[in-house]
Design an enzyme around this catalytic site. Structure first.
Site, PDB file in Angstrom:
ATOM      1  N   ASP A 125      17.572  41.287   9.397  1.00  0.00           N
ATOM      2  CA  ASP A 125      16.629  41.174  10.517  1.00  0.00           C
ATOM      3  C   ASP A 125      15.810  42.446  10.734  1.00  0.00           C
ATOM      4  O   ASP A 125      14.615  42.387  11.017  1.00  0.00           O
ATOM      5  CB  ASP A 125      17.378  40.812  11.799  1.00  0.00           C
ATOM      6  CG  ASP A 125      18.106  39.486  11.671  1.00  0.00           C
ATOM      7  OD1 ASP A 125      17.512  38.565  11.077  1.00  0.00           O
ATOM      8  OD2 ASP A 125      19.240  39.374  12.144  1.00  0.00           O
TER       9      ASP A 125
ATOM     10  N   GLU B  89       5.602  38.073  14.951  1.00  0.00           N
ATOM     11  CA  GLU B  89       5.188  37.115  13.937  1.00  0.00           C
ATOM     12  C   GLU B  89       4.666  35.847  14.606  1.00  0.00           C
ATOM     13  O   GLU B  89       5.010  35.546  15.746  1.00  0.00           O
ATOM     14  CB  GLU B  89       6.358  36.794  13.011  1.00  0.00           C
ATOM     15  CG  GLU B  89       7.570  36.428  13.815  1.00  0.00           C
ATOM     16  CD  GLU B  89       8.853  36.468  13.039  1.00  0.00           C
ATOM     17  OE1 GLU B  89       8.803  36.350  11.799  1.00  0.00           O
ATOM     18  OE2 GLU B  89       9.901  36.571  13.668  1.00  0.00           O
TER      19      GLU B  89
ATOM     20  N   ASP C  41      11.236  40.984  15.173  1.00  0.00           N
ATOM     21  CA  ASP C  41      11.584  39.760  14.451  1.00  0.00           C
ATOM     22  C   ASP C  41      12.310  38.859  15.437  1.00  0.00           C
ATOM     23  O   ASP C  41      13.326  39.249  16.004  1.00  0.00           O
ATOM     24  CB  ASP C  41      12.489  40.102  13.262  1.00  0.00           C
ATOM     25  CG  ASP C  41      12.956  38.858  12.541  1.00  0.00           C
ATOM     26  OD1 ASP C  41      12.120  37.962  12.304  1.00  0.00           O
ATOM     27  OD2 ASP C  41      14.154  38.757  12.230  1.00  0.00           O
TER      28      ASP C  41
END
Ligand SMILES: [Zn+2]
Length: 351
Positions: A335, A254, A150
């Site tokens: 997170d 991502e 992340d």
């Protein structure tokens, strides 16, 4: 060559464009007319012709603007050649026309075939050589490990096992860069004023802005600090991405485009963006080189969904770092939970 192309078009807009090979053919008579051309590595002139032909191709296919002349005043000056450069010793390269030069380590070039080289003179006043090499890269050993990452602002990335990778931080260097940026602006202003005064009173000898050394020095020092920061950040990212690619077979991150839509502090975001982009690019090519896999998934809802039961806990302000799922009562670090969701999404996508 560019002047010739412009002239031909001016004389007759319907005239045929002189292609790369015809331009190369013209080099010989041009060298007779302008002997200084012989001072350069002959292949560097071929590279220039190639680039100009490419620029025209882009123009004809509406992918770029009209080619422009190189400026003597541009910050970065460089040329590229395709001649053979030889590794002479541990820290020595032999370049065409220039001869033997001292370089940084050449050990890594042991099994590499140098295809082309570029010499550049940066605004820091330093010269660099970069090489394009052909080399056989072997796959790294498989580890059967996967990880989700992340990307964040306060930390560069948090992985699904809970490890935090901090952002690159060089407070002292950044402060120095800011100081010299300020000095640079002030001295530039002073130089401008002094130049106008001098030129107003002296009709015969005119001064140019570049004649003011104090300002030039500030410009160089500023550029050196900025380059140092950029190089250190790059080094940090290189070490980090290499370690990740060594340790994991599958790395899931991502998609930055969707992430970018999130609103945040502008400045922190801009800096983070630059690092994220470099980070991702490095992961992309290193995974490709070493036989590992990078999976990019959509960032939608990764911080809202509970990674244990899949319940969507809804939007949470960024200040909330930890939360408990209403459905299964699992306590999450915001997170790490997102990183786990990213990993799950990636594994689902790859099967
Ligand atoms: Zn849950």
């Amino acid at each position: 060559m560019l002047a010739m192309a412009n002239q031909r078009y001016e004389n007759n807009p319907a005239s045929r464009f002189v292609g790369e090979y015809d331009m190369n053919y013209l080099l010989k008579p041009l060298k007779k007319e302008y002997p200084f051309l012989k001072l350069s590595d002959a292949t560097s002139l071929l590279v220039v012709n190639h680039n100009l032909a490419l620029a025209y191709q882009n123009l004809f296919q509406h992918r770029g603007g009209h080619p422009r002349f190189k400026s003597r005043h541009s910050a970065k000056q460089a040329y590229t050649g395709r001649s053979i450069c030889l590794v002479e010793a541990k820290r020595r390269l032999k370049l065409p026309k220039i001869g033997s030069i001292r370089t940084s380590k050449t050990g890594r070039l042991a099994n590499a075939k140098i295809k082309r080289y570029t010499i550049s003179h940066e605004s820091t006043g330093r010269y660099y050589i970069s090489l394009q090499v052909e080399i056989e890269v072997h796959d790294l050993p498989k580890t059967n490990q996967q990880v989700g990452l992340d990307l964040g602002v306060s930390d560069l990335a948090i992985d699904s096992t809970g490890v935090k990778y901090g952002t690159f931080n060089a407070q002292w260097l950044k402060k120095q860069a800011q100081r010299w940026q300020a000095k640079f602006s002030r001295r530039r202003h002073q130089a401008t004023v002094a130049m106008h005064q001098w030129n107003h009173h002296h009709k015969l000898s005119k001064m140019a802005l570049n004649d003011y050394q104090n300002w030039q020095r500030a410009k160089m020092t500023k550029a050196r600090y900025q380059t140092k920061i950029a190089n250190q950040r790059k080094d940090y990212l290189h070490k980090l991405t290499t370690a990740l690619v060594r340790k994991y077979d599958v790395i899931v991150i991502e998609d930055l485009k969707t992430k970018n839509l999130m609103r945040n502090h502008h400045l922190a975001k801009a800096i983070a963006n630059a690092s994220w982009y470099q980070f991702r690019t490095m992961l992309e090519y290193k995974c490709d080189w070493y036989g590992k896999r990078l999976v990019v998934v959509s960032a939608n809802n990764t911080s809202r969904i509970c990674s244990s039961c899949g319940h969507n806990g809804g939007a949470k302000p960024l200040a909330i770092r930890e939360w408990t799922c209403h459905q299964c009562q699992t306590h999450h670090d915001r997170d790490i939970n997102a990183a786990v969701n990213i990993l799950k999404r990636g594994l689902k996508a790859t099967g």
